[in-house]
Design a protein around this motif. Structure first.
Motif, PDB file in Angstrom:
ATOM      1  N   LEU A 152      24.852  33.180   1.709  1.00 34.84           N
ATOM      2  CA  LEU A 152      23.923  32.633   0.714  1.00 34.84           C
ATOM      3  C   LEU A 152      24.221  33.197  -0.675  1.00 34.84           C
ATOM      4  O   LEU A 152      24.370  34.414  -0.842  1.00 34.84           O
ATOM      5  CB  LEU A 152      22.493  33.008   1.117  1.00 34.84           C
ATOM      6  N   ARG A 207      12.481  30.141  15.250  1.00 34.89           N
ATOM      7  CA  ARG A 207      13.758  30.073  15.962  1.00 34.89           C
ATOM      8  C   ARG A 207      14.226  31.454  16.425  1.00 34.89           C
ATOM      9  O   ARG A 207      13.826  32.478  15.879  1.00 34.89           O
ATOM     10  CB  ARG A 207      14.784  29.394  15.047  1.00 34.89           C
ATOM     11  N   ALA A 243      22.568  31.491  13.093  1.00 39.88           N
ATOM     12  CA  ALA A 243      23.754  31.149  13.892  1.00 39.88           C
ATOM     13  C   ALA A 243      24.977  30.964  12.993  1.00 39.88           C
ATOM     14  O   ALA A 243      26.085  31.422  13.309  1.00 39.88           O
ATOM     15  CB  ALA A 243      23.494  29.889  14.713  1.00 39.88           C
ATOM     16  N   ASP A 302      17.650  38.764   4.644  1.00 40.84           N
ATOM     17  CA  ASP A 302      16.537  38.151   5.393  1.00 40.84           C
ATOM     18  C   ASP A 302      15.685  39.287   5.943  1.00 40.84           C
ATOM     19  O   ASP A 302      16.139  40.021   6.829  1.00 40.84           O
ATOM     20  CB  ASP A 302      17.122  37.290   6.524  1.00 40.84           C
ATOM     21  N   PHE A 307      18.170  28.245  16.737  1.00 43.32           N
ATOM     22  CA  PHE A 307      18.545  29.599  16.322  1.00 43.32           C
ATOM     23  C   PHE A 307      18.417  29.784  14.813  1.00 43.32           C
ATOM     24  O   PHE A 307      18.596  28.850  14.032  1.00 43.32           O
ATOM     25  CB  PHE A 307      19.979  29.888  16.760  1.00 43.32           C
TER      26      PHE A 307
HETATM   27  N1  PLP Z   1      18.356  33.519   4.838  1.00 44.47           N
HETATM   28  C1  PLP Z   1      19.544  34.004   4.513  1.00 44.47           C
HETATM   29  C2  PLP Z   1      19.603  35.274   3.732  1.00 44.47           C
HETATM   30  C3  PLP Z   1      20.700  33.315   4.895  1.00 44.47           C
HETATM   31  O1  PLP Z   1      21.909  33.806   4.573  1.00 44.47           O
HETATM   32  C4  PLP Z   1      20.586  32.123   5.648  1.00 44.47           C
HETATM   33  C5  PLP Z   1      21.753  31.383   6.113  1.00 44.47           C
HETATM   34  O2  PLP Z   1      22.878  31.724   5.921  1.00 44.47           O
HETATM   35  C6  PLP Z   1      19.336  31.653   5.978  1.00 44.47           C
HETATM   36  C7  PLP Z   1      18.237  32.386   5.557  1.00 44.47           C
HETATM   37  C8  PLP Z   1      19.129  30.426   6.788  1.00 44.47           C
HETATM   38  O3  PLP Z   1      19.540  30.643   8.083  1.00 44.47           O
HETATM   39  P1  PLP Z   1      19.208  29.573   9.175  1.00 44.47           P
HETATM   40  O4  PLP Z   1      19.526  28.259   8.571  1.00 44.47           O
HETATM   41  O5  PLP Z   1      20.092  29.884  10.316  1.00 44.47           O
HETATM   42  O6  PLP Z   1      17.786  29.715   9.526  1.00 44.47           O
END
Ligand code: PLP
Length: 255
Positions: free
Chosen positions: A75, A245, A202, A8, A199
């Motif tokens: 993921l 978030r 989380a 991310d 969040f």
């Molecule tokens: N991006 C990545 C690389 C993730 O691993 C995840 C969730 O595991 C997300 C985005 C989505 O996270 P969230 O649902 O907490 O926003």
């Protein structure tokens, strides 16, 4: 500890969440990227999978050299990554925590039918503990979105892996209820005060906090207990990086 997860670029979820959580627990993270993403603090726009060939080459190179105490999976980029990951998990024979990431908090669907099938058939049988939220658990079981919690309690312990921590952060209610469903004992329930914010990352944080404690030799009950407690504190200290978030505060970041 080996971590297989997505990147991310905002640093809220995915591999950065995992590395920070493991570091805070005093556990060395070995981060293997499954996917690059395009996202902000609100939602995921696109996921670009790392090729199964590159993933296989990275794992073969790394795992010929290092000792692994536990594995955390987040993921996944595409279904074709799953058989090679499952083969490694069988060989490693260490505790595995899998955060079954099927949908981003902002709403984007992160799992197609092939990925769901491969998760159910190949990955979950190699997993010690899966940590879906309630909506993801219903989807894995192919239940309707309004299926009651007791349906999950009845069906999950016999489905795929032996231990499920189903999280309730995205469900309605004044408190957050998490449920540990397992094949060999009665379900255990945890209730946490609902915090006022929403969040990003989380779920990644919780799964890594539990996996880190398994890597340190804690038993599953203690790891689930302490992992939730630590995550709740990180959420209570969350800070904003953008307009969406909040990001759990995993390392005493100054905001
Ligand atoms: N991006 C990545 C690389 C993730 O691993 C995840 C969730 O595991 C997300 C985005 C989505 O996270 P969230 O649902 O907490 O926003």
């Amino acid at each position: 500890m080996l971590v297989l997860a997505g990147l991310d670029p905002g640093g809220g979820a995915g591999l950065q969440a995992d590395i920070q959580t493991l570091t805070a627990a005093g556990v060395h993270a070995m981060p293997v990227v499954t996917a690059l993403t395009v996202q902000d603090s609100r939602n995921v726009r696109r996921v670009e999978a790392v090729s199964p060939a590159l993933l296989a080459e990275q794992l073969a190179c790394l795992l010929a050299d290092v000792q692994v105490a536990a594995v955390k999976i987040g993921l996944l980029g595409e279904a074709a990554q799953i058989p090679l990951i499952a083969d490694w998990l069988q060989r490693l024979a260490v505790p595995v925590v899998c955060d079954t990431v099927l949908r981003a908090g902002g709403g984007t669907d992160l799992a197609n039918a092939a990925l769901l099938d491969a998760l159910r058939a190949r990955l979950l049988p190699c997993v010690t503990l899966a940590t879906p939220n309630a909506a993801e658990a219903r989807r894995l079981l192919a239940l309707p979105p309004d299926a009651p919690a007791d349906t999950l309690a009845a069906q999950l312990p016999a489905f795929g892996c032996a231990n499920w921590l189903v999280t309730g952060g995205d469900e309605a209610g004044d408190a957050v209820s998490n449920h540990w469903y397992r094949a060999d004992a009665a379900a255990q329930h945890y209730v946490w005060p609902r915090l006022p914010e929403t969040f990003h990352g989380a779920g990644c944080t919780l799964a890594s906090a539990i996996a880190a404690r398994l890597a340190l030799g804690h038993d599953l009950a203690a790891a689930i207990d302490e992992g939730q407690r630590w995550t709740q504190a990180a959420l209570a200290g969350a800070y904003a990086v953008g307009g969406g978030r909040r990001v759990p505060n995993r390392l005493g970041i100054r905001s």
